[in-house]
Scaffold this active site. Structure first.
Site, PDB file in Angstrom:
ATOM      1  N   PRO A   2       0.821  -1.225   0.000  1.00  0.00           N
ATOM      2  CA  PRO A   2       0.000   0.000   0.000  1.00  0.00           C
ATOM      3  C   PRO A   2       0.854   1.274   0.000  1.00  0.00           C
ATOM      4  O   PRO A   2       1.786   1.398   0.787  1.00  0.00           O
ATOM      5  CB  PRO A   2      -0.800  -0.105   1.303  1.00  0.00           C
ATOM      6  CG  PRO A   2      -0.661  -1.509   1.763  1.00  0.00           C
ATOM      7  CD  PRO A   2       0.620  -2.025   1.190  1.00  0.00           C
ATOM      8  N   GLU A   3       0.536   2.175  -0.906  1.00  0.00           N
ATOM      9  CA  GLU A   3       1.188   3.485  -0.967  1.00  0.00           C
ATOM     10  C   GLU A   3       0.115   4.534  -0.653  1.00  0.00           C
ATOM     11  O   GLU A   3      -0.987   4.180  -0.248  1.00  0.00           O
ATOM     12  CB  GLU A   3       1.808   3.696  -2.357  1.00  0.00           C
ATOM     13  CG  GLU A   3       2.794   2.577  -2.727  1.00  0.00           C
ATOM     14  CD  GLU A   3       3.435   2.760  -4.102  1.00  0.00           C
ATOM     15  OE1 GLU A   3       3.511   3.900  -4.588  1.00  0.00           O
ATOM     16  OE2 GLU A   3       3.846   1.743  -4.694  1.00  0.00           O
ATOM     17  N   ARG A 113       2.471 -11.007   6.070  1.00  0.00           N
ATOM     18  CA  ARG A 113       3.929 -10.959   6.207  1.00  0.00           C
ATOM     19  C   ARG A 113       4.384 -10.503   7.588  1.00  0.00           C
ATOM     20  O   ARG A 113       5.569 -10.554   7.894  1.00  0.00           O
ATOM     21  CB  ARG A 113       4.521 -10.039   5.127  1.00  0.00           C
ATOM     22  CG  ARG A 113       4.222 -10.480   3.690  1.00  0.00           C
ATOM     23  CD  ARG A 113       5.051 -11.663   3.245  1.00  0.00           C
ATOM     24  NE  ARG A 113       6.470 -11.369   3.253  1.00  0.00           N
ATOM     25  CZ  ARG A 113       7.135 -10.824   2.236  1.00  0.00           C
ATOM     26  NH1 ARG A 113       6.513 -10.532   1.116  1.00  0.00           N
ATOM     27  NH2 ARG A 113       8.422 -10.573   2.316  1.00  0.00           N
TER      28      ARG A 113
END
Ligand code: ZN
Length: 281
Positions: A2-3, A113
């Site tokens: 996500p940016e 993750r």
């Protein structure tokens, strides 16, 4: 990963659902480090009874404001997801934390993750980010002259400089590649070598790619979802990201796109539209 557009989309989707609600309990799974260094008991004592007064975004971080002037900082990092769900709904895959709200909904954090974190602050969570994040391309103070000053004398590749959150907050690998393509700048050009007209083009390209990605509710390849579990649509609008590796043709000139690894990140570009050697001006 996500940016800015993805995090902003999560923020917008959650705001009408969670702001004004009160936290009634917490539920932490087996991965207690999701809370950083503080214990579950400490987190519970800090949060239960607090009302959510706002949800902000700074760079790629979400900030949840609470009614006692404290707050929560959420880092999605690689694969983090923050979603609301009915209390009775089955847990998300890889769910590590649920914040139970008084409207029968849970605010859930999942992360395959496990790089993401939910950090509780005694004070304004934005203060912790202040020294780490530069201005954002969609803010009015992010002008061409600001960015020209940032780049002056820099020998590092422009691609790497765009990813440095202290210089430009919110841009990651996808939108750096897309902005450089729009501005016709090779990702390996030294930052200080950009002419004023190129810096102008790059600043407006960053605004364009971020703004239109927000309009498309973010880019979903695998795990990214908004705060209600919906995927974004911007993956259908990308010009170069992901396409360079497959040698697909440039939409502008038809040349096969290419890729390079710069600062350990894959950079996708058009060798024709984004030449490395610029003829002397
Ligand atoms: Zn091209």
């Amino acid at each position: 990963m996500p940016e800015l557009p993805e995090v902003e989309t999560v923020r917008r989707s959650l705001e009408p659902i969670v702001v004004g609600r009160t936290i009634i309990d917490l539920d932490v799974g087996s991965f207690a480090s999701v809370l950083g260094t503080i214990s579950f008991d400490h987190a519970r004592a800090a949060l239960v009874g607090r009302r959510l007064t706002g949800i902000r975004r700074r760079g790629k971080f979400l900030l949840i404001d609470l009614d006692d002037e404290s707050g929560i900082e959420v880092h999605l990092r690689m694969t983090g997801q923050l979603e609301v769900a009915d209390r009775g709904a089955p847990p998300l895959r890889f769910q590590h934390l649920a914040i139970l709200l008084n409207n029968g909904l849970d605010l859930r954090f999942a992360d395959q993750r496990k790089f993401g974190r939910v950090i509780i602050h005694d004070g304004d969570p934005a203060l912790a980010l202040k020294s780490k994040l530069g201005p954002e391309p969609l803010e009015t103070d992010f002008t061409s002259s600001y960015f020209q000053g940032v780049l002056r004398g820099r020998t590092a590749a422009i691609k790497s400089l765009l990813l440095d959150q202290r210089l430009v907050a919110g841009i990651g690998n996808i939108y750096a590649d897309e902005a450089l393509f729009l501005a016709r700048i090779h990702p390996q050009r030294p930052g200080g070598s950009l002419a004023a007209v190129e810096v102008d083009a790059l600043v407006s390209a960053m605004r364009d790619v971020l703004g239109s990605a927000i309009d498309q509710r973010g880019t979903t390849f695998r795990s990214y979802r908004d705060g209600t579990g919906q995927a974004g649509e911007n993956q259908h609008r990308l010009n170069v990201y992901g396409r360079g590796r497959r040698g697909e043709p440039c939409f502008r000139c038809g040349t096969p796109l290419a890729y390079l690894v710069i600062g350990q990140r894959t950079s996708h570009f058009c060798p024709e539209c984004q030449p490395l050697e610029i003829e002397s001006r």
